[in-house]
Design a protein around this motif. Structure first.
Motif, PDB file in Angstrom:
ATOM      1  N   ARG A 130       2.341   3.329   3.039  1.00 48.18           N
ATOM      2  CA  ARG A 130       3.989   3.441   3.166  1.00 48.18           C
ATOM      3  C   ARG A 130       4.612   5.048   3.235  1.00 48.18           C
ATOM      4  O   ARG A 130       5.564   5.242   3.903  1.00 48.18           O
ATOM      5  N   TYR A 131       4.139   5.633   2.484  1.00 42.01           N
ATOM      6  CA  TYR A 131       4.783   7.169   2.351  1.00 42.01           C
ATOM      7  C   TYR A 131       3.755   8.256   2.982  1.00 42.01           C
ATOM      8  O   TYR A 131       4.179   9.335   2.786  1.00 42.01           O
ATOM      9  N   HIS A 132       2.790   7.844   3.731  1.00 48.42           N
ATOM     10  CA  HIS A 132       1.964   8.631   4.397  1.00 48.42           C
ATOM     11  C   HIS A 132       1.377   9.632   3.328  1.00 48.42           C
ATOM     12  O   HIS A 132       1.525  10.775   3.777  1.00 48.42           O
ATOM     13  N   ILE A 133       0.634   9.240   2.615  1.00 51.56           N
ATOM     14  CA  ILE A 133      -0.020  10.247   1.477  1.00 51.56           C
ATOM     15  C   ILE A 133      -1.385   9.854   1.625  1.00 51.56           C
ATOM     16  O   ILE A 133      -1.995   8.730   1.607  1.00 51.56           O
TER      17      ILE A 133
ATOM     18  N   ASP B  87       0.702  -1.016  -0.205  1.00 50.21           N
ATOM     19  CA  ASP B  87       0.064   0.010   0.144  1.00 50.21           C
ATOM     20  C   ASP B  87       0.702   1.097  -0.038  1.00 50.21           C
ATOM     21  O   ASP B  87       1.534   1.551   0.966  1.00 50.21           O
ATOM     22  N   VAL B  88       1.071   1.833  -1.112  1.00 44.83           N
ATOM     23  CA  VAL B  88       1.855   2.901  -1.259  1.00 44.83           C
ATOM     24  C   VAL B  88       1.627   4.176  -0.621  1.00 44.83           C
ATOM     25  O   VAL B  88       2.179   5.008   0.151  1.00 44.83           O
ATOM     26  N   PHE B  89       0.172   4.334  -0.384  1.00 43.18           N
ATOM     27  CA  PHE B  89      -0.260   5.376   0.372  1.00 43.18           C
ATOM     28  C   PHE B  89      -0.025   5.395   1.884  1.00 43.18           C
ATOM     29  O   PHE B  89       0.355   6.369   2.415  1.00 43.18           O
TER      30      PHE B  89
END
Length: 132
Positions: free
Chosen positions: A15-18, A11-13
């Motif tokens: 992981r990078y706090h987006i 989950d990229v969101f």
């Protein structure tokens, strides 16, 4: 070999706090409150206020620390023009309700010694004026 070519399940969101709302197009981040004919934040519904930043004039959410929604004034003007076009198709439109082409704010009629003119209500930031 096949184990290395399997799709990644990250989950990229997260992981990078987006925030997923931040990747929405700019014209979908601002809406017009039809009751008050003012800009409102598409995320939280709070009214938007115009501010001057180092990158130019922007409309930002009035609940700034909690909601960091910002939209350039040029995009807000496009949203306002779309609202005006839709309003023209369905209602009688007066010249007093015209929107500013620079920031999308309301225009007000003024008078000075040279005659009548219309200017944006955000005179400290926008300074748009037209004779008429």
């Amino acid at each position: 070999m096949l184990a290395h070519h399997s799709p990644i399940a990250i989950d990229v969101f997260a992981r990078y706090h987006i925030d997923p709302r931040e990747i929405r197009p700019l014209n979908e981040r601002i809406v017009i409150d039809k009751k008050n004919e003012e800009f409102a934040c598409a995320f939280c519904g709070a009214p938007m206020s115009i501010r001057k930043t180092k990158n130019g004039v922007v409309w930002s959410c009035s609940k700034y620390p909690a909601c960091k929604n910002m939209v350039p004034a040029s995009v807000a003007a496009q949203v306002a023009q779309a609202f005006v076009d839709e309003y023209n198709r369905t209602h009688f439109w007066t010249s007093r309700s015209k929107r500013c082409p620079n920031c999308g704010g309301k225009m007000q009629e003024r008078r000075n010694r040279y005659g009548r003119f219309r200017e944006c209500i955000h005179t400290a930031v926008c300074r748009y004026r037209e004779n008429g």
